[in-house]
Design a protein around this motif. Structure first.
Motif, short mmCIF file in Angstrom:
data_model
loop_
_atom_site.label_atom_id
_atom_site.label_comp_id
_atom_site.label_asym_id
_atom_site.label_seq_id
_atom_site.Cartn_x
_atom_site.Cartn_y
_atom_site.Cartn_z
N GLY A 146 53.77 37.26 44.15
CA GLY A 146 52.98 36.40 43.08
C GLY A 146 51.51 37.55 43.91
O GLY A 146 51.79 37.94 44.83
N MET A 147 50.75 37.08 43.39
CA MET A 147 49.26 37.74 44.14
C MET A 147 48.44 36.75 44.19
O MET A 147 48.79 35.61 44.00
N TYR A 148 47.14 37.02 45.11
CA TYR A 148 47.35 35.45 46.22
C TYR A 148 45.27 36.35 46.57
O TYR A 148 44.97 37.63 46.40
N ALA A 149 44.38 35.47 46.91
CA ALA A 149 43.81 36.00 48.11
C ALA A 149 42.97 34.25 48.44
O ALA A 149 43.25 33.41 47.50
N THR A 150 42.36 34.72 49.61
CA THR A 150 41.81 33.72 49.62
C THR A 150 40.58 33.98 51.34
O THR A 150 41.01 35.65 51.40
N GLY A 151 39.94 33.01 51.62
CA GLY A 151 38.95 33.98 52.61
C GLY A 151 39.25 33.55 54.08
O GLY A 151 38.62 33.04 54.37
N ASN A 152 40.68 32.84 54.65
CA ASN A 152 41.07 32.62 55.81
C ASN A 152 40.16 31.66 56.09
O ASN A 152 39.71 32.13 57.59
N GLY A 153 39.52 30.63 55.35
CA GLY A 153 39.48 29.41 56.12
C GLY A 153 37.81 29.29 56.49
O GLY A 153 37.26 28.97 56.61
N GLU A 154 37.23 30.22 55.74
CA GLU A 154 35.96 30.58 55.44
C GLU A 154 34.98 30.90 53.95
O GLU A 154 36.31 31.42 53.05
N ASP A 155 34.46 30.36 53.23
CA ASP A 155 33.93 29.81 52.06
C ASP A 155 34.21 31.60 51.70
O ASP A 155 33.11 32.62 52.34
N CYS A 156 34.25 32.60 50.66
CA CYS A 156 33.39 32.92 50.32
C CYS A 156 33.80 33.74 48.69
O CYS A 156 34.21 33.58 48.11
N GLU A 157 32.77 34.37 48.58
CA GLU A 157 32.29 34.49 46.72
C GLU A 157 32.83 35.72 46.35
O GLU A 157 32.76 35.97 44.85
N ASN A 158 34.09 36.98 47.08
CA ASN A 158 34.38 37.71 46.55
C ASN A 158 35.70 37.27 46.12
O ASN A 158 35.93 36.29 46.01
N TRP A 159 35.93 38.47 45.18
CA TRP A 159 36.99 38.23 43.93
C TRP A 159 37.85 39.34 44.15
O TRP A 159 37.30 40.90 43.82
N ALA A 160 39.29 39.28 43.37
CA ALA A 160 40.19 39.98 43.87
C ALA A 160 40.67 39.96 42.42
O ALA A 160 41.13 39.47 41.62
N GLU A 161 40.64 41.56 41.46
CA GLU A 161 41.23 41.77 40.51
C GLU A 161 42.42 42.31 40.39
O GLU A 161 42.74 43.84 40.62
N PHE A 162 43.37 41.71 40.02
CA PHE A 162 44.29 42.56 39.46
C PHE A 162 44.91 42.90 37.86
O PHE A 162 44.48 42.38 36.76
N GLY A 163 45.14 44.43 37.45
CA GLY A 163 45.20 44.77 35.82
C GLY A 163 46.46 44.45 35.48
O GLY A 163 45.87 44.41 34.20
N TRP A 164 47.64 44.51 35.94
CA TRP A 164 48.76 44.15 35.51
C TRP A 164 49.83 43.55 36.63
O TRP A 164 49.11 44.11 38.37
N PHE A 165 50.95 43.13 36.37
CA PHE A 165 52.03 42.82 37.68
C PHE A 165 53.19 43.03 36.59
O PHE A 165 53.50 42.97 35.37
N GLU A 166 54.29 43.29 37.64
CA GLU A 166 55.56 43.91 36.60
C GLU A 166 56.89 43.12 37.71
O GLU A 166 56.48 42.89 38.65
N MET A 167 57.37 42.47 37.41
CA MET A 167 58.57 42.12 38.08
C MET A 167 60.19 42.92 37.36
O MET A 167 60.09 42.19 36.22
#
Length: 581
Positions: free
Chosen positions: A559-580
Motif C-alpha cells: 500500500g501507500m505510505y508517508a513518513t517524516g522518518n523520525g521528525e515531525d513534518c507538515e508535508n503531505w503525499a497525495e495519491f490520486g488512485w490505486f490498483e491491485m
C-alpha cells in the motif's frame, strides 16, 4: 457439472478461521494481528463464495492496536452463536489480553470488549452445550508432568456469559496428542453423539503444524487422543509441498448432517517462500468409528472438492437470500463495496487459487468516497488525523513514525500507547502473481519520504519512495530487513533493523506513477509520468523480505505510505488512485 469448493476459500492473509452456522447462513472470523480495523467477519451460504460483512473490532467499539513486529495484536478468535447472540472471544496483545465482544447481527455493530481478567493463557474458546450452559476453554501451562513443572495443556471451566466470569476453577482436560507434543493450542469443543470432541492445533503454526482430535464421554474428563493423530497435517509431505503449514481447524455441521472443517494453510511460492501468509482453506470431514476423518480418501488438503449437494443451487452467490445478517454496516472506516473478481484455479502446483468471491486480489480505488473499502487496513490504530480523503484523492501526512522502526518485545502487560501508529494504508496480497500501481503527487523538502511499500512481518520491507538524497530529488527502492535472536513473544528478544538502497534515479517532477509487478519472487519495479509511459527502475528479489525466518503468521501487505522518518513534518503525499490486480 458438479460445483466446486476451491482452495483457499479466502485467499491472502486471513488466518485462524473460526466458523459457525445459523440456519442456512455461515459466518467466519479470522485473525488480523496488528492491522486496524481488526477481526474480519465473513458470510456465505454455500461455503464457496464468501463476502466480508464487517470488522468486529474498530475504533468505534474501543479497539486499540499498535504497530510493532506484525505478529502481535489480535489472533485466534473463536466465533459462536447462542440464543440469537453472536460471540467472538479473542486475545489482544496490544491491550489487556483476553476479551469477548457480542452482536445481535454478525454484520455489527459489535459491543465494546468485555475484558476477561480471570481468564488465563491464550487461544480461549467458547462452547455451548445442548442444555445451553456455556463453557470456556483455553491454553496455558496447566499440565503437571509429575516433576512439579507445569507444561502446556488445555483447560476447561464453566462460564457465565451474562456476567463474563468463570464459574469455578479451570480443570485440565488434555495435555498434547503426541508425547511432548509442541504448542498444544487453539482448542475447540463439540458435543457429537455420546462424546465431547476436542480439536486442537499442535506442532506450532508453521511446517510442523497439525490438527489433533481427542474425546471424552464426560465433559470434564481427561480426553483420550485419537489413535490416528494427527488427523490432518502436511508436515509429512516435506518442505516443498505446494500447500504447507496446515492446521488450526474448526468444524461445522451442515443441515443434512455432513461436516466440514475450515483451517489455515499456506501456499508455497517457488518451493521456499510463504509471502501470502496463512490463508483459509476447507475440507470435508466424515465420522468413522467415532472419530472425525479429515479429507477422506486422500488425507490431505486438495485444491478442489465437490460442493456439498445440500448447498448447491442455481445462482448461489454467497449472499443470495441472506437477509439482514449479510448487510454490511458502513461507518467512517469501511463500506461493503467490492470490485468483482473471477474465480481462479491453480494452473500448476502452488499456483494461484481463489474463492471466486468479489474483491480478493482485485482493488481499483479512485478515492471518490469518504469511506474506505473492507480491503483496506492501517498498521496500528490511527489515533491522529494523518490521513484524509478529499477531492478524489487520499492524503497521507509525513508523521514522525516510520514503517521500519525498531521492533519491541511483545507481552500482555505492555504499556498501552498512542505513539505506535503509521501513515500506511494497505491491502493484503492475495495472489502469487500481483501487479500494484498508484499515482502520487509529492515533493519532499527534508528527510521525509512517501510512496509504495511492500511489508512483511519482522521489519522485512521494500519501499519504492520519493525522497531527497544528498540535496537532490530522487526515486529509490529501499530494502529493510531485521536481525533478531528469538521471536518477539519469547523472553530475551532483541532486534536490529538494517536498510539498503537497492536502486536510485533522479526525479524532479511532483507527480509520478509507481508500479510493482510481482511474479512469484521476482519484483519488477517501474515508474513514469503516466501508467502508459513506465520504465524499469530495477528487478528486486522478493525472497529477501520473505525468508524462512519471517515465517508465515502474517502475509504481505502492499500500500501507500508517508513518513517524516523520525521528525515531525507538515508535508503531505497525495495519491490520486490505486490498483491491485
Amino acid at each position: 457439472m458438479q460445483k466446486k469448493l476451491t482452495n483457499p476459500i479466502i485467499p491472502g492473509f486471513y488466518p485462524d478461521p473460526s466458523i459457525c452456522r445459523v440456519g442456512e447462513d455461515y459466518y467466519l472470523a479470522c485473525s488480523s494481528f496488528e492491522l486496524c480495523p481488526g477481526v474480519p467477519v465473513f458470510h456465505s451460504r454455500d461455503l464457496a463464495h464468501w463476502e466480508q460483512i464487517c470488522y468486529a473490532m474498530t475504533p468505534e467499539n474501543g479497539f486499540h492496536m499498535e504497530r510493532n513486529s506484525g505478529v502481535g495484536g489480535v489472533m485466534a478468535p473463536t466465533l459462536r452463536c447462542h440464543d440469537g447472540l453472536f460471540y467472538i472471544i479473542n486475545a489482544n496483545f496490544s491491550d489487556r489480553g483476553n476479551y469477548i465482544v457480542t452482536a445481535e447481527n454478525p454484520a455489527g455493530p459489535w459491543s465494546e470488549p468485555h475484558w476477561l481478567d480471570d481468564v488465563p493463557g491464550i487461544d480461549a474458546s467458547l462452547f455451548f452445550d445442548d442444555d445451553g450452559q456455556a463453557y470456556i476453554l483455553g491454553t496455558g501451562d496447566v499440565w503437571d508432568n509429575g516433576t512439579g513443572v507445569k507444561e502446556r495443556g488445555i483447560w476447561l471451566a464453566k462460564y457465565d456469559v451474562e456476567h463474563f466470569r468463570m464459574l469455578g476453577e479451570p480443570v485440565t482436560i488434555f495435555n498434547s496428542a503426541l508425547r511432548v507434543g509442541a504448542s498444544p493450542e487453539s482448542p475447540h469443543l463439540y458435543h457429537v453423539g455420546d462424546y465431547y470432541y476436542l480439536i486442537i492445533a499442535e506442532g506450532g503454526t508453521e511446517h510442523y503444524h497439525a490438527v489433533m482430535a481427542a474425546r471424552s464421554r464426560e465433559l470434564f474428563g481427561f480426553y483420550e487422543g485419537n489413535p490416528a493423530n494427527p488427523v490432518m497435517t502436511h508436515r509429512h509431505m516435506g518442505f516443498q509441498s505446494p500447500i504447507i503449514n496446515v492446521g488450526h481447524a474448526d468444524l461445522v455441521e451442515l443441515p443434512d448432517g455432513s461436516w466440514y472443517a475450515v483451517l489455515l494453510a499456506s501456499r508455497l511460492i517457488e518451493g521456499k517462500c510463504k509471502n501470502l501468509g496463512r490463508e483459509t482453506f476447507i475440507c470435508p470431514v466424515v465420522w468413522e468409528r467415532g472419530w472425525p476423518l479429515f479429507s477422506p480418501e486422500t488425507g490431505k488438503i486438495e485444491w478442489e472438492y465437490d460442493a456439498p449437494l445440500c448447498l448447491v443451487r442455481d445462482g448461489a452467490d454467497g449472499l443470495e437470500g441472506s437477509g439482514d445478517a449479510a448487510t454490511a454496516v458502513a461507518g467512517p472506516w469501511m463500506d461493503g463495496n467490492r470490485e468483482e473478481g473471477a474465480a481462479g484455479t491453480p494452473d500448476e502446483p502452488g499456483g494461484d487459487a481463489g474463492s471466486g468471491q468479489s474483491g480478493f486480489g482485485l482493488v481499483r480505488e479512485e478515492f471518490d468516497s469518504e469511506t474506505l473499502d473492507f480491503c483496506w487496513s492501517f498498521w496500528g490504530r490511527p489515533y491522529h488525523d494523518f490521513y484524509k480523503i478529499a477531492d478524489s484523492a487520499l492524503y497521507l501526512k509525513c508523521i514522525r513514525q516510520s514503517l521500519a522502526e525498531e521492533l519491541r518485545p511483545m507481552t500482555f502487560d505492555m504499556e498501552k500507547s498512542e505513539a505506535y501508529e503509521t501513515a500506511f494504508l494497505a491491502c493484503r496480497q492475495c495472489s502469487i502473481h500481483t501487479t500494484v500501481t498508484c499515482q502520487m503527487k509529492f515533493l519532499p523538502t527534508g528527510q521525509e519520504s512517501a510512496g509504495l511499500a511492500v511489508v512483511q512481518a519482522m521489519n522485512h520491507q521494500y519501499h519504492l519512495e520519493r525522497a531527497k538524497s544528498q540535496g537532490r530529488q530522487v526515486l529509490r527502492l529501499m530494502l529493510y530487513t531485521a536481525d533478531y535472536n528469538v521471536p518477539p513473544y519469547f523472553p530475551g528478544f532483541a532486534s536490529t533493523t538494517c536498510e539498503q538502497v537497492i536502486a536510485e534515479t533522479p526525479w524532479e517532477a511532483e507527480e509520478i506513477v509507481l508500479r510493482l509487478e510481482i511474479r512469484g519472487e521476482r519484483f519488477r519495479v517501474c515508474f513514469g509520468e503516466t501508467r502508459d509511459e513506465l520504465r524499469e527502475l530495477c528487478v528486486a528479489d522478493g525472497e529477501l523480505i520473505n525468508p524462512e525466518k519471517v515465517g508465515c503468521m502474517t502475509g504481505t501487505m502492499i500500500g501507500m505510505y508517508a513518513t517524516g522518518n523520525g521528525e515531525d513534518c507538515e508535508n503531505w503525499a497525495e495519491f490520486g488512485w490505486f490498483e491491485m490486480e
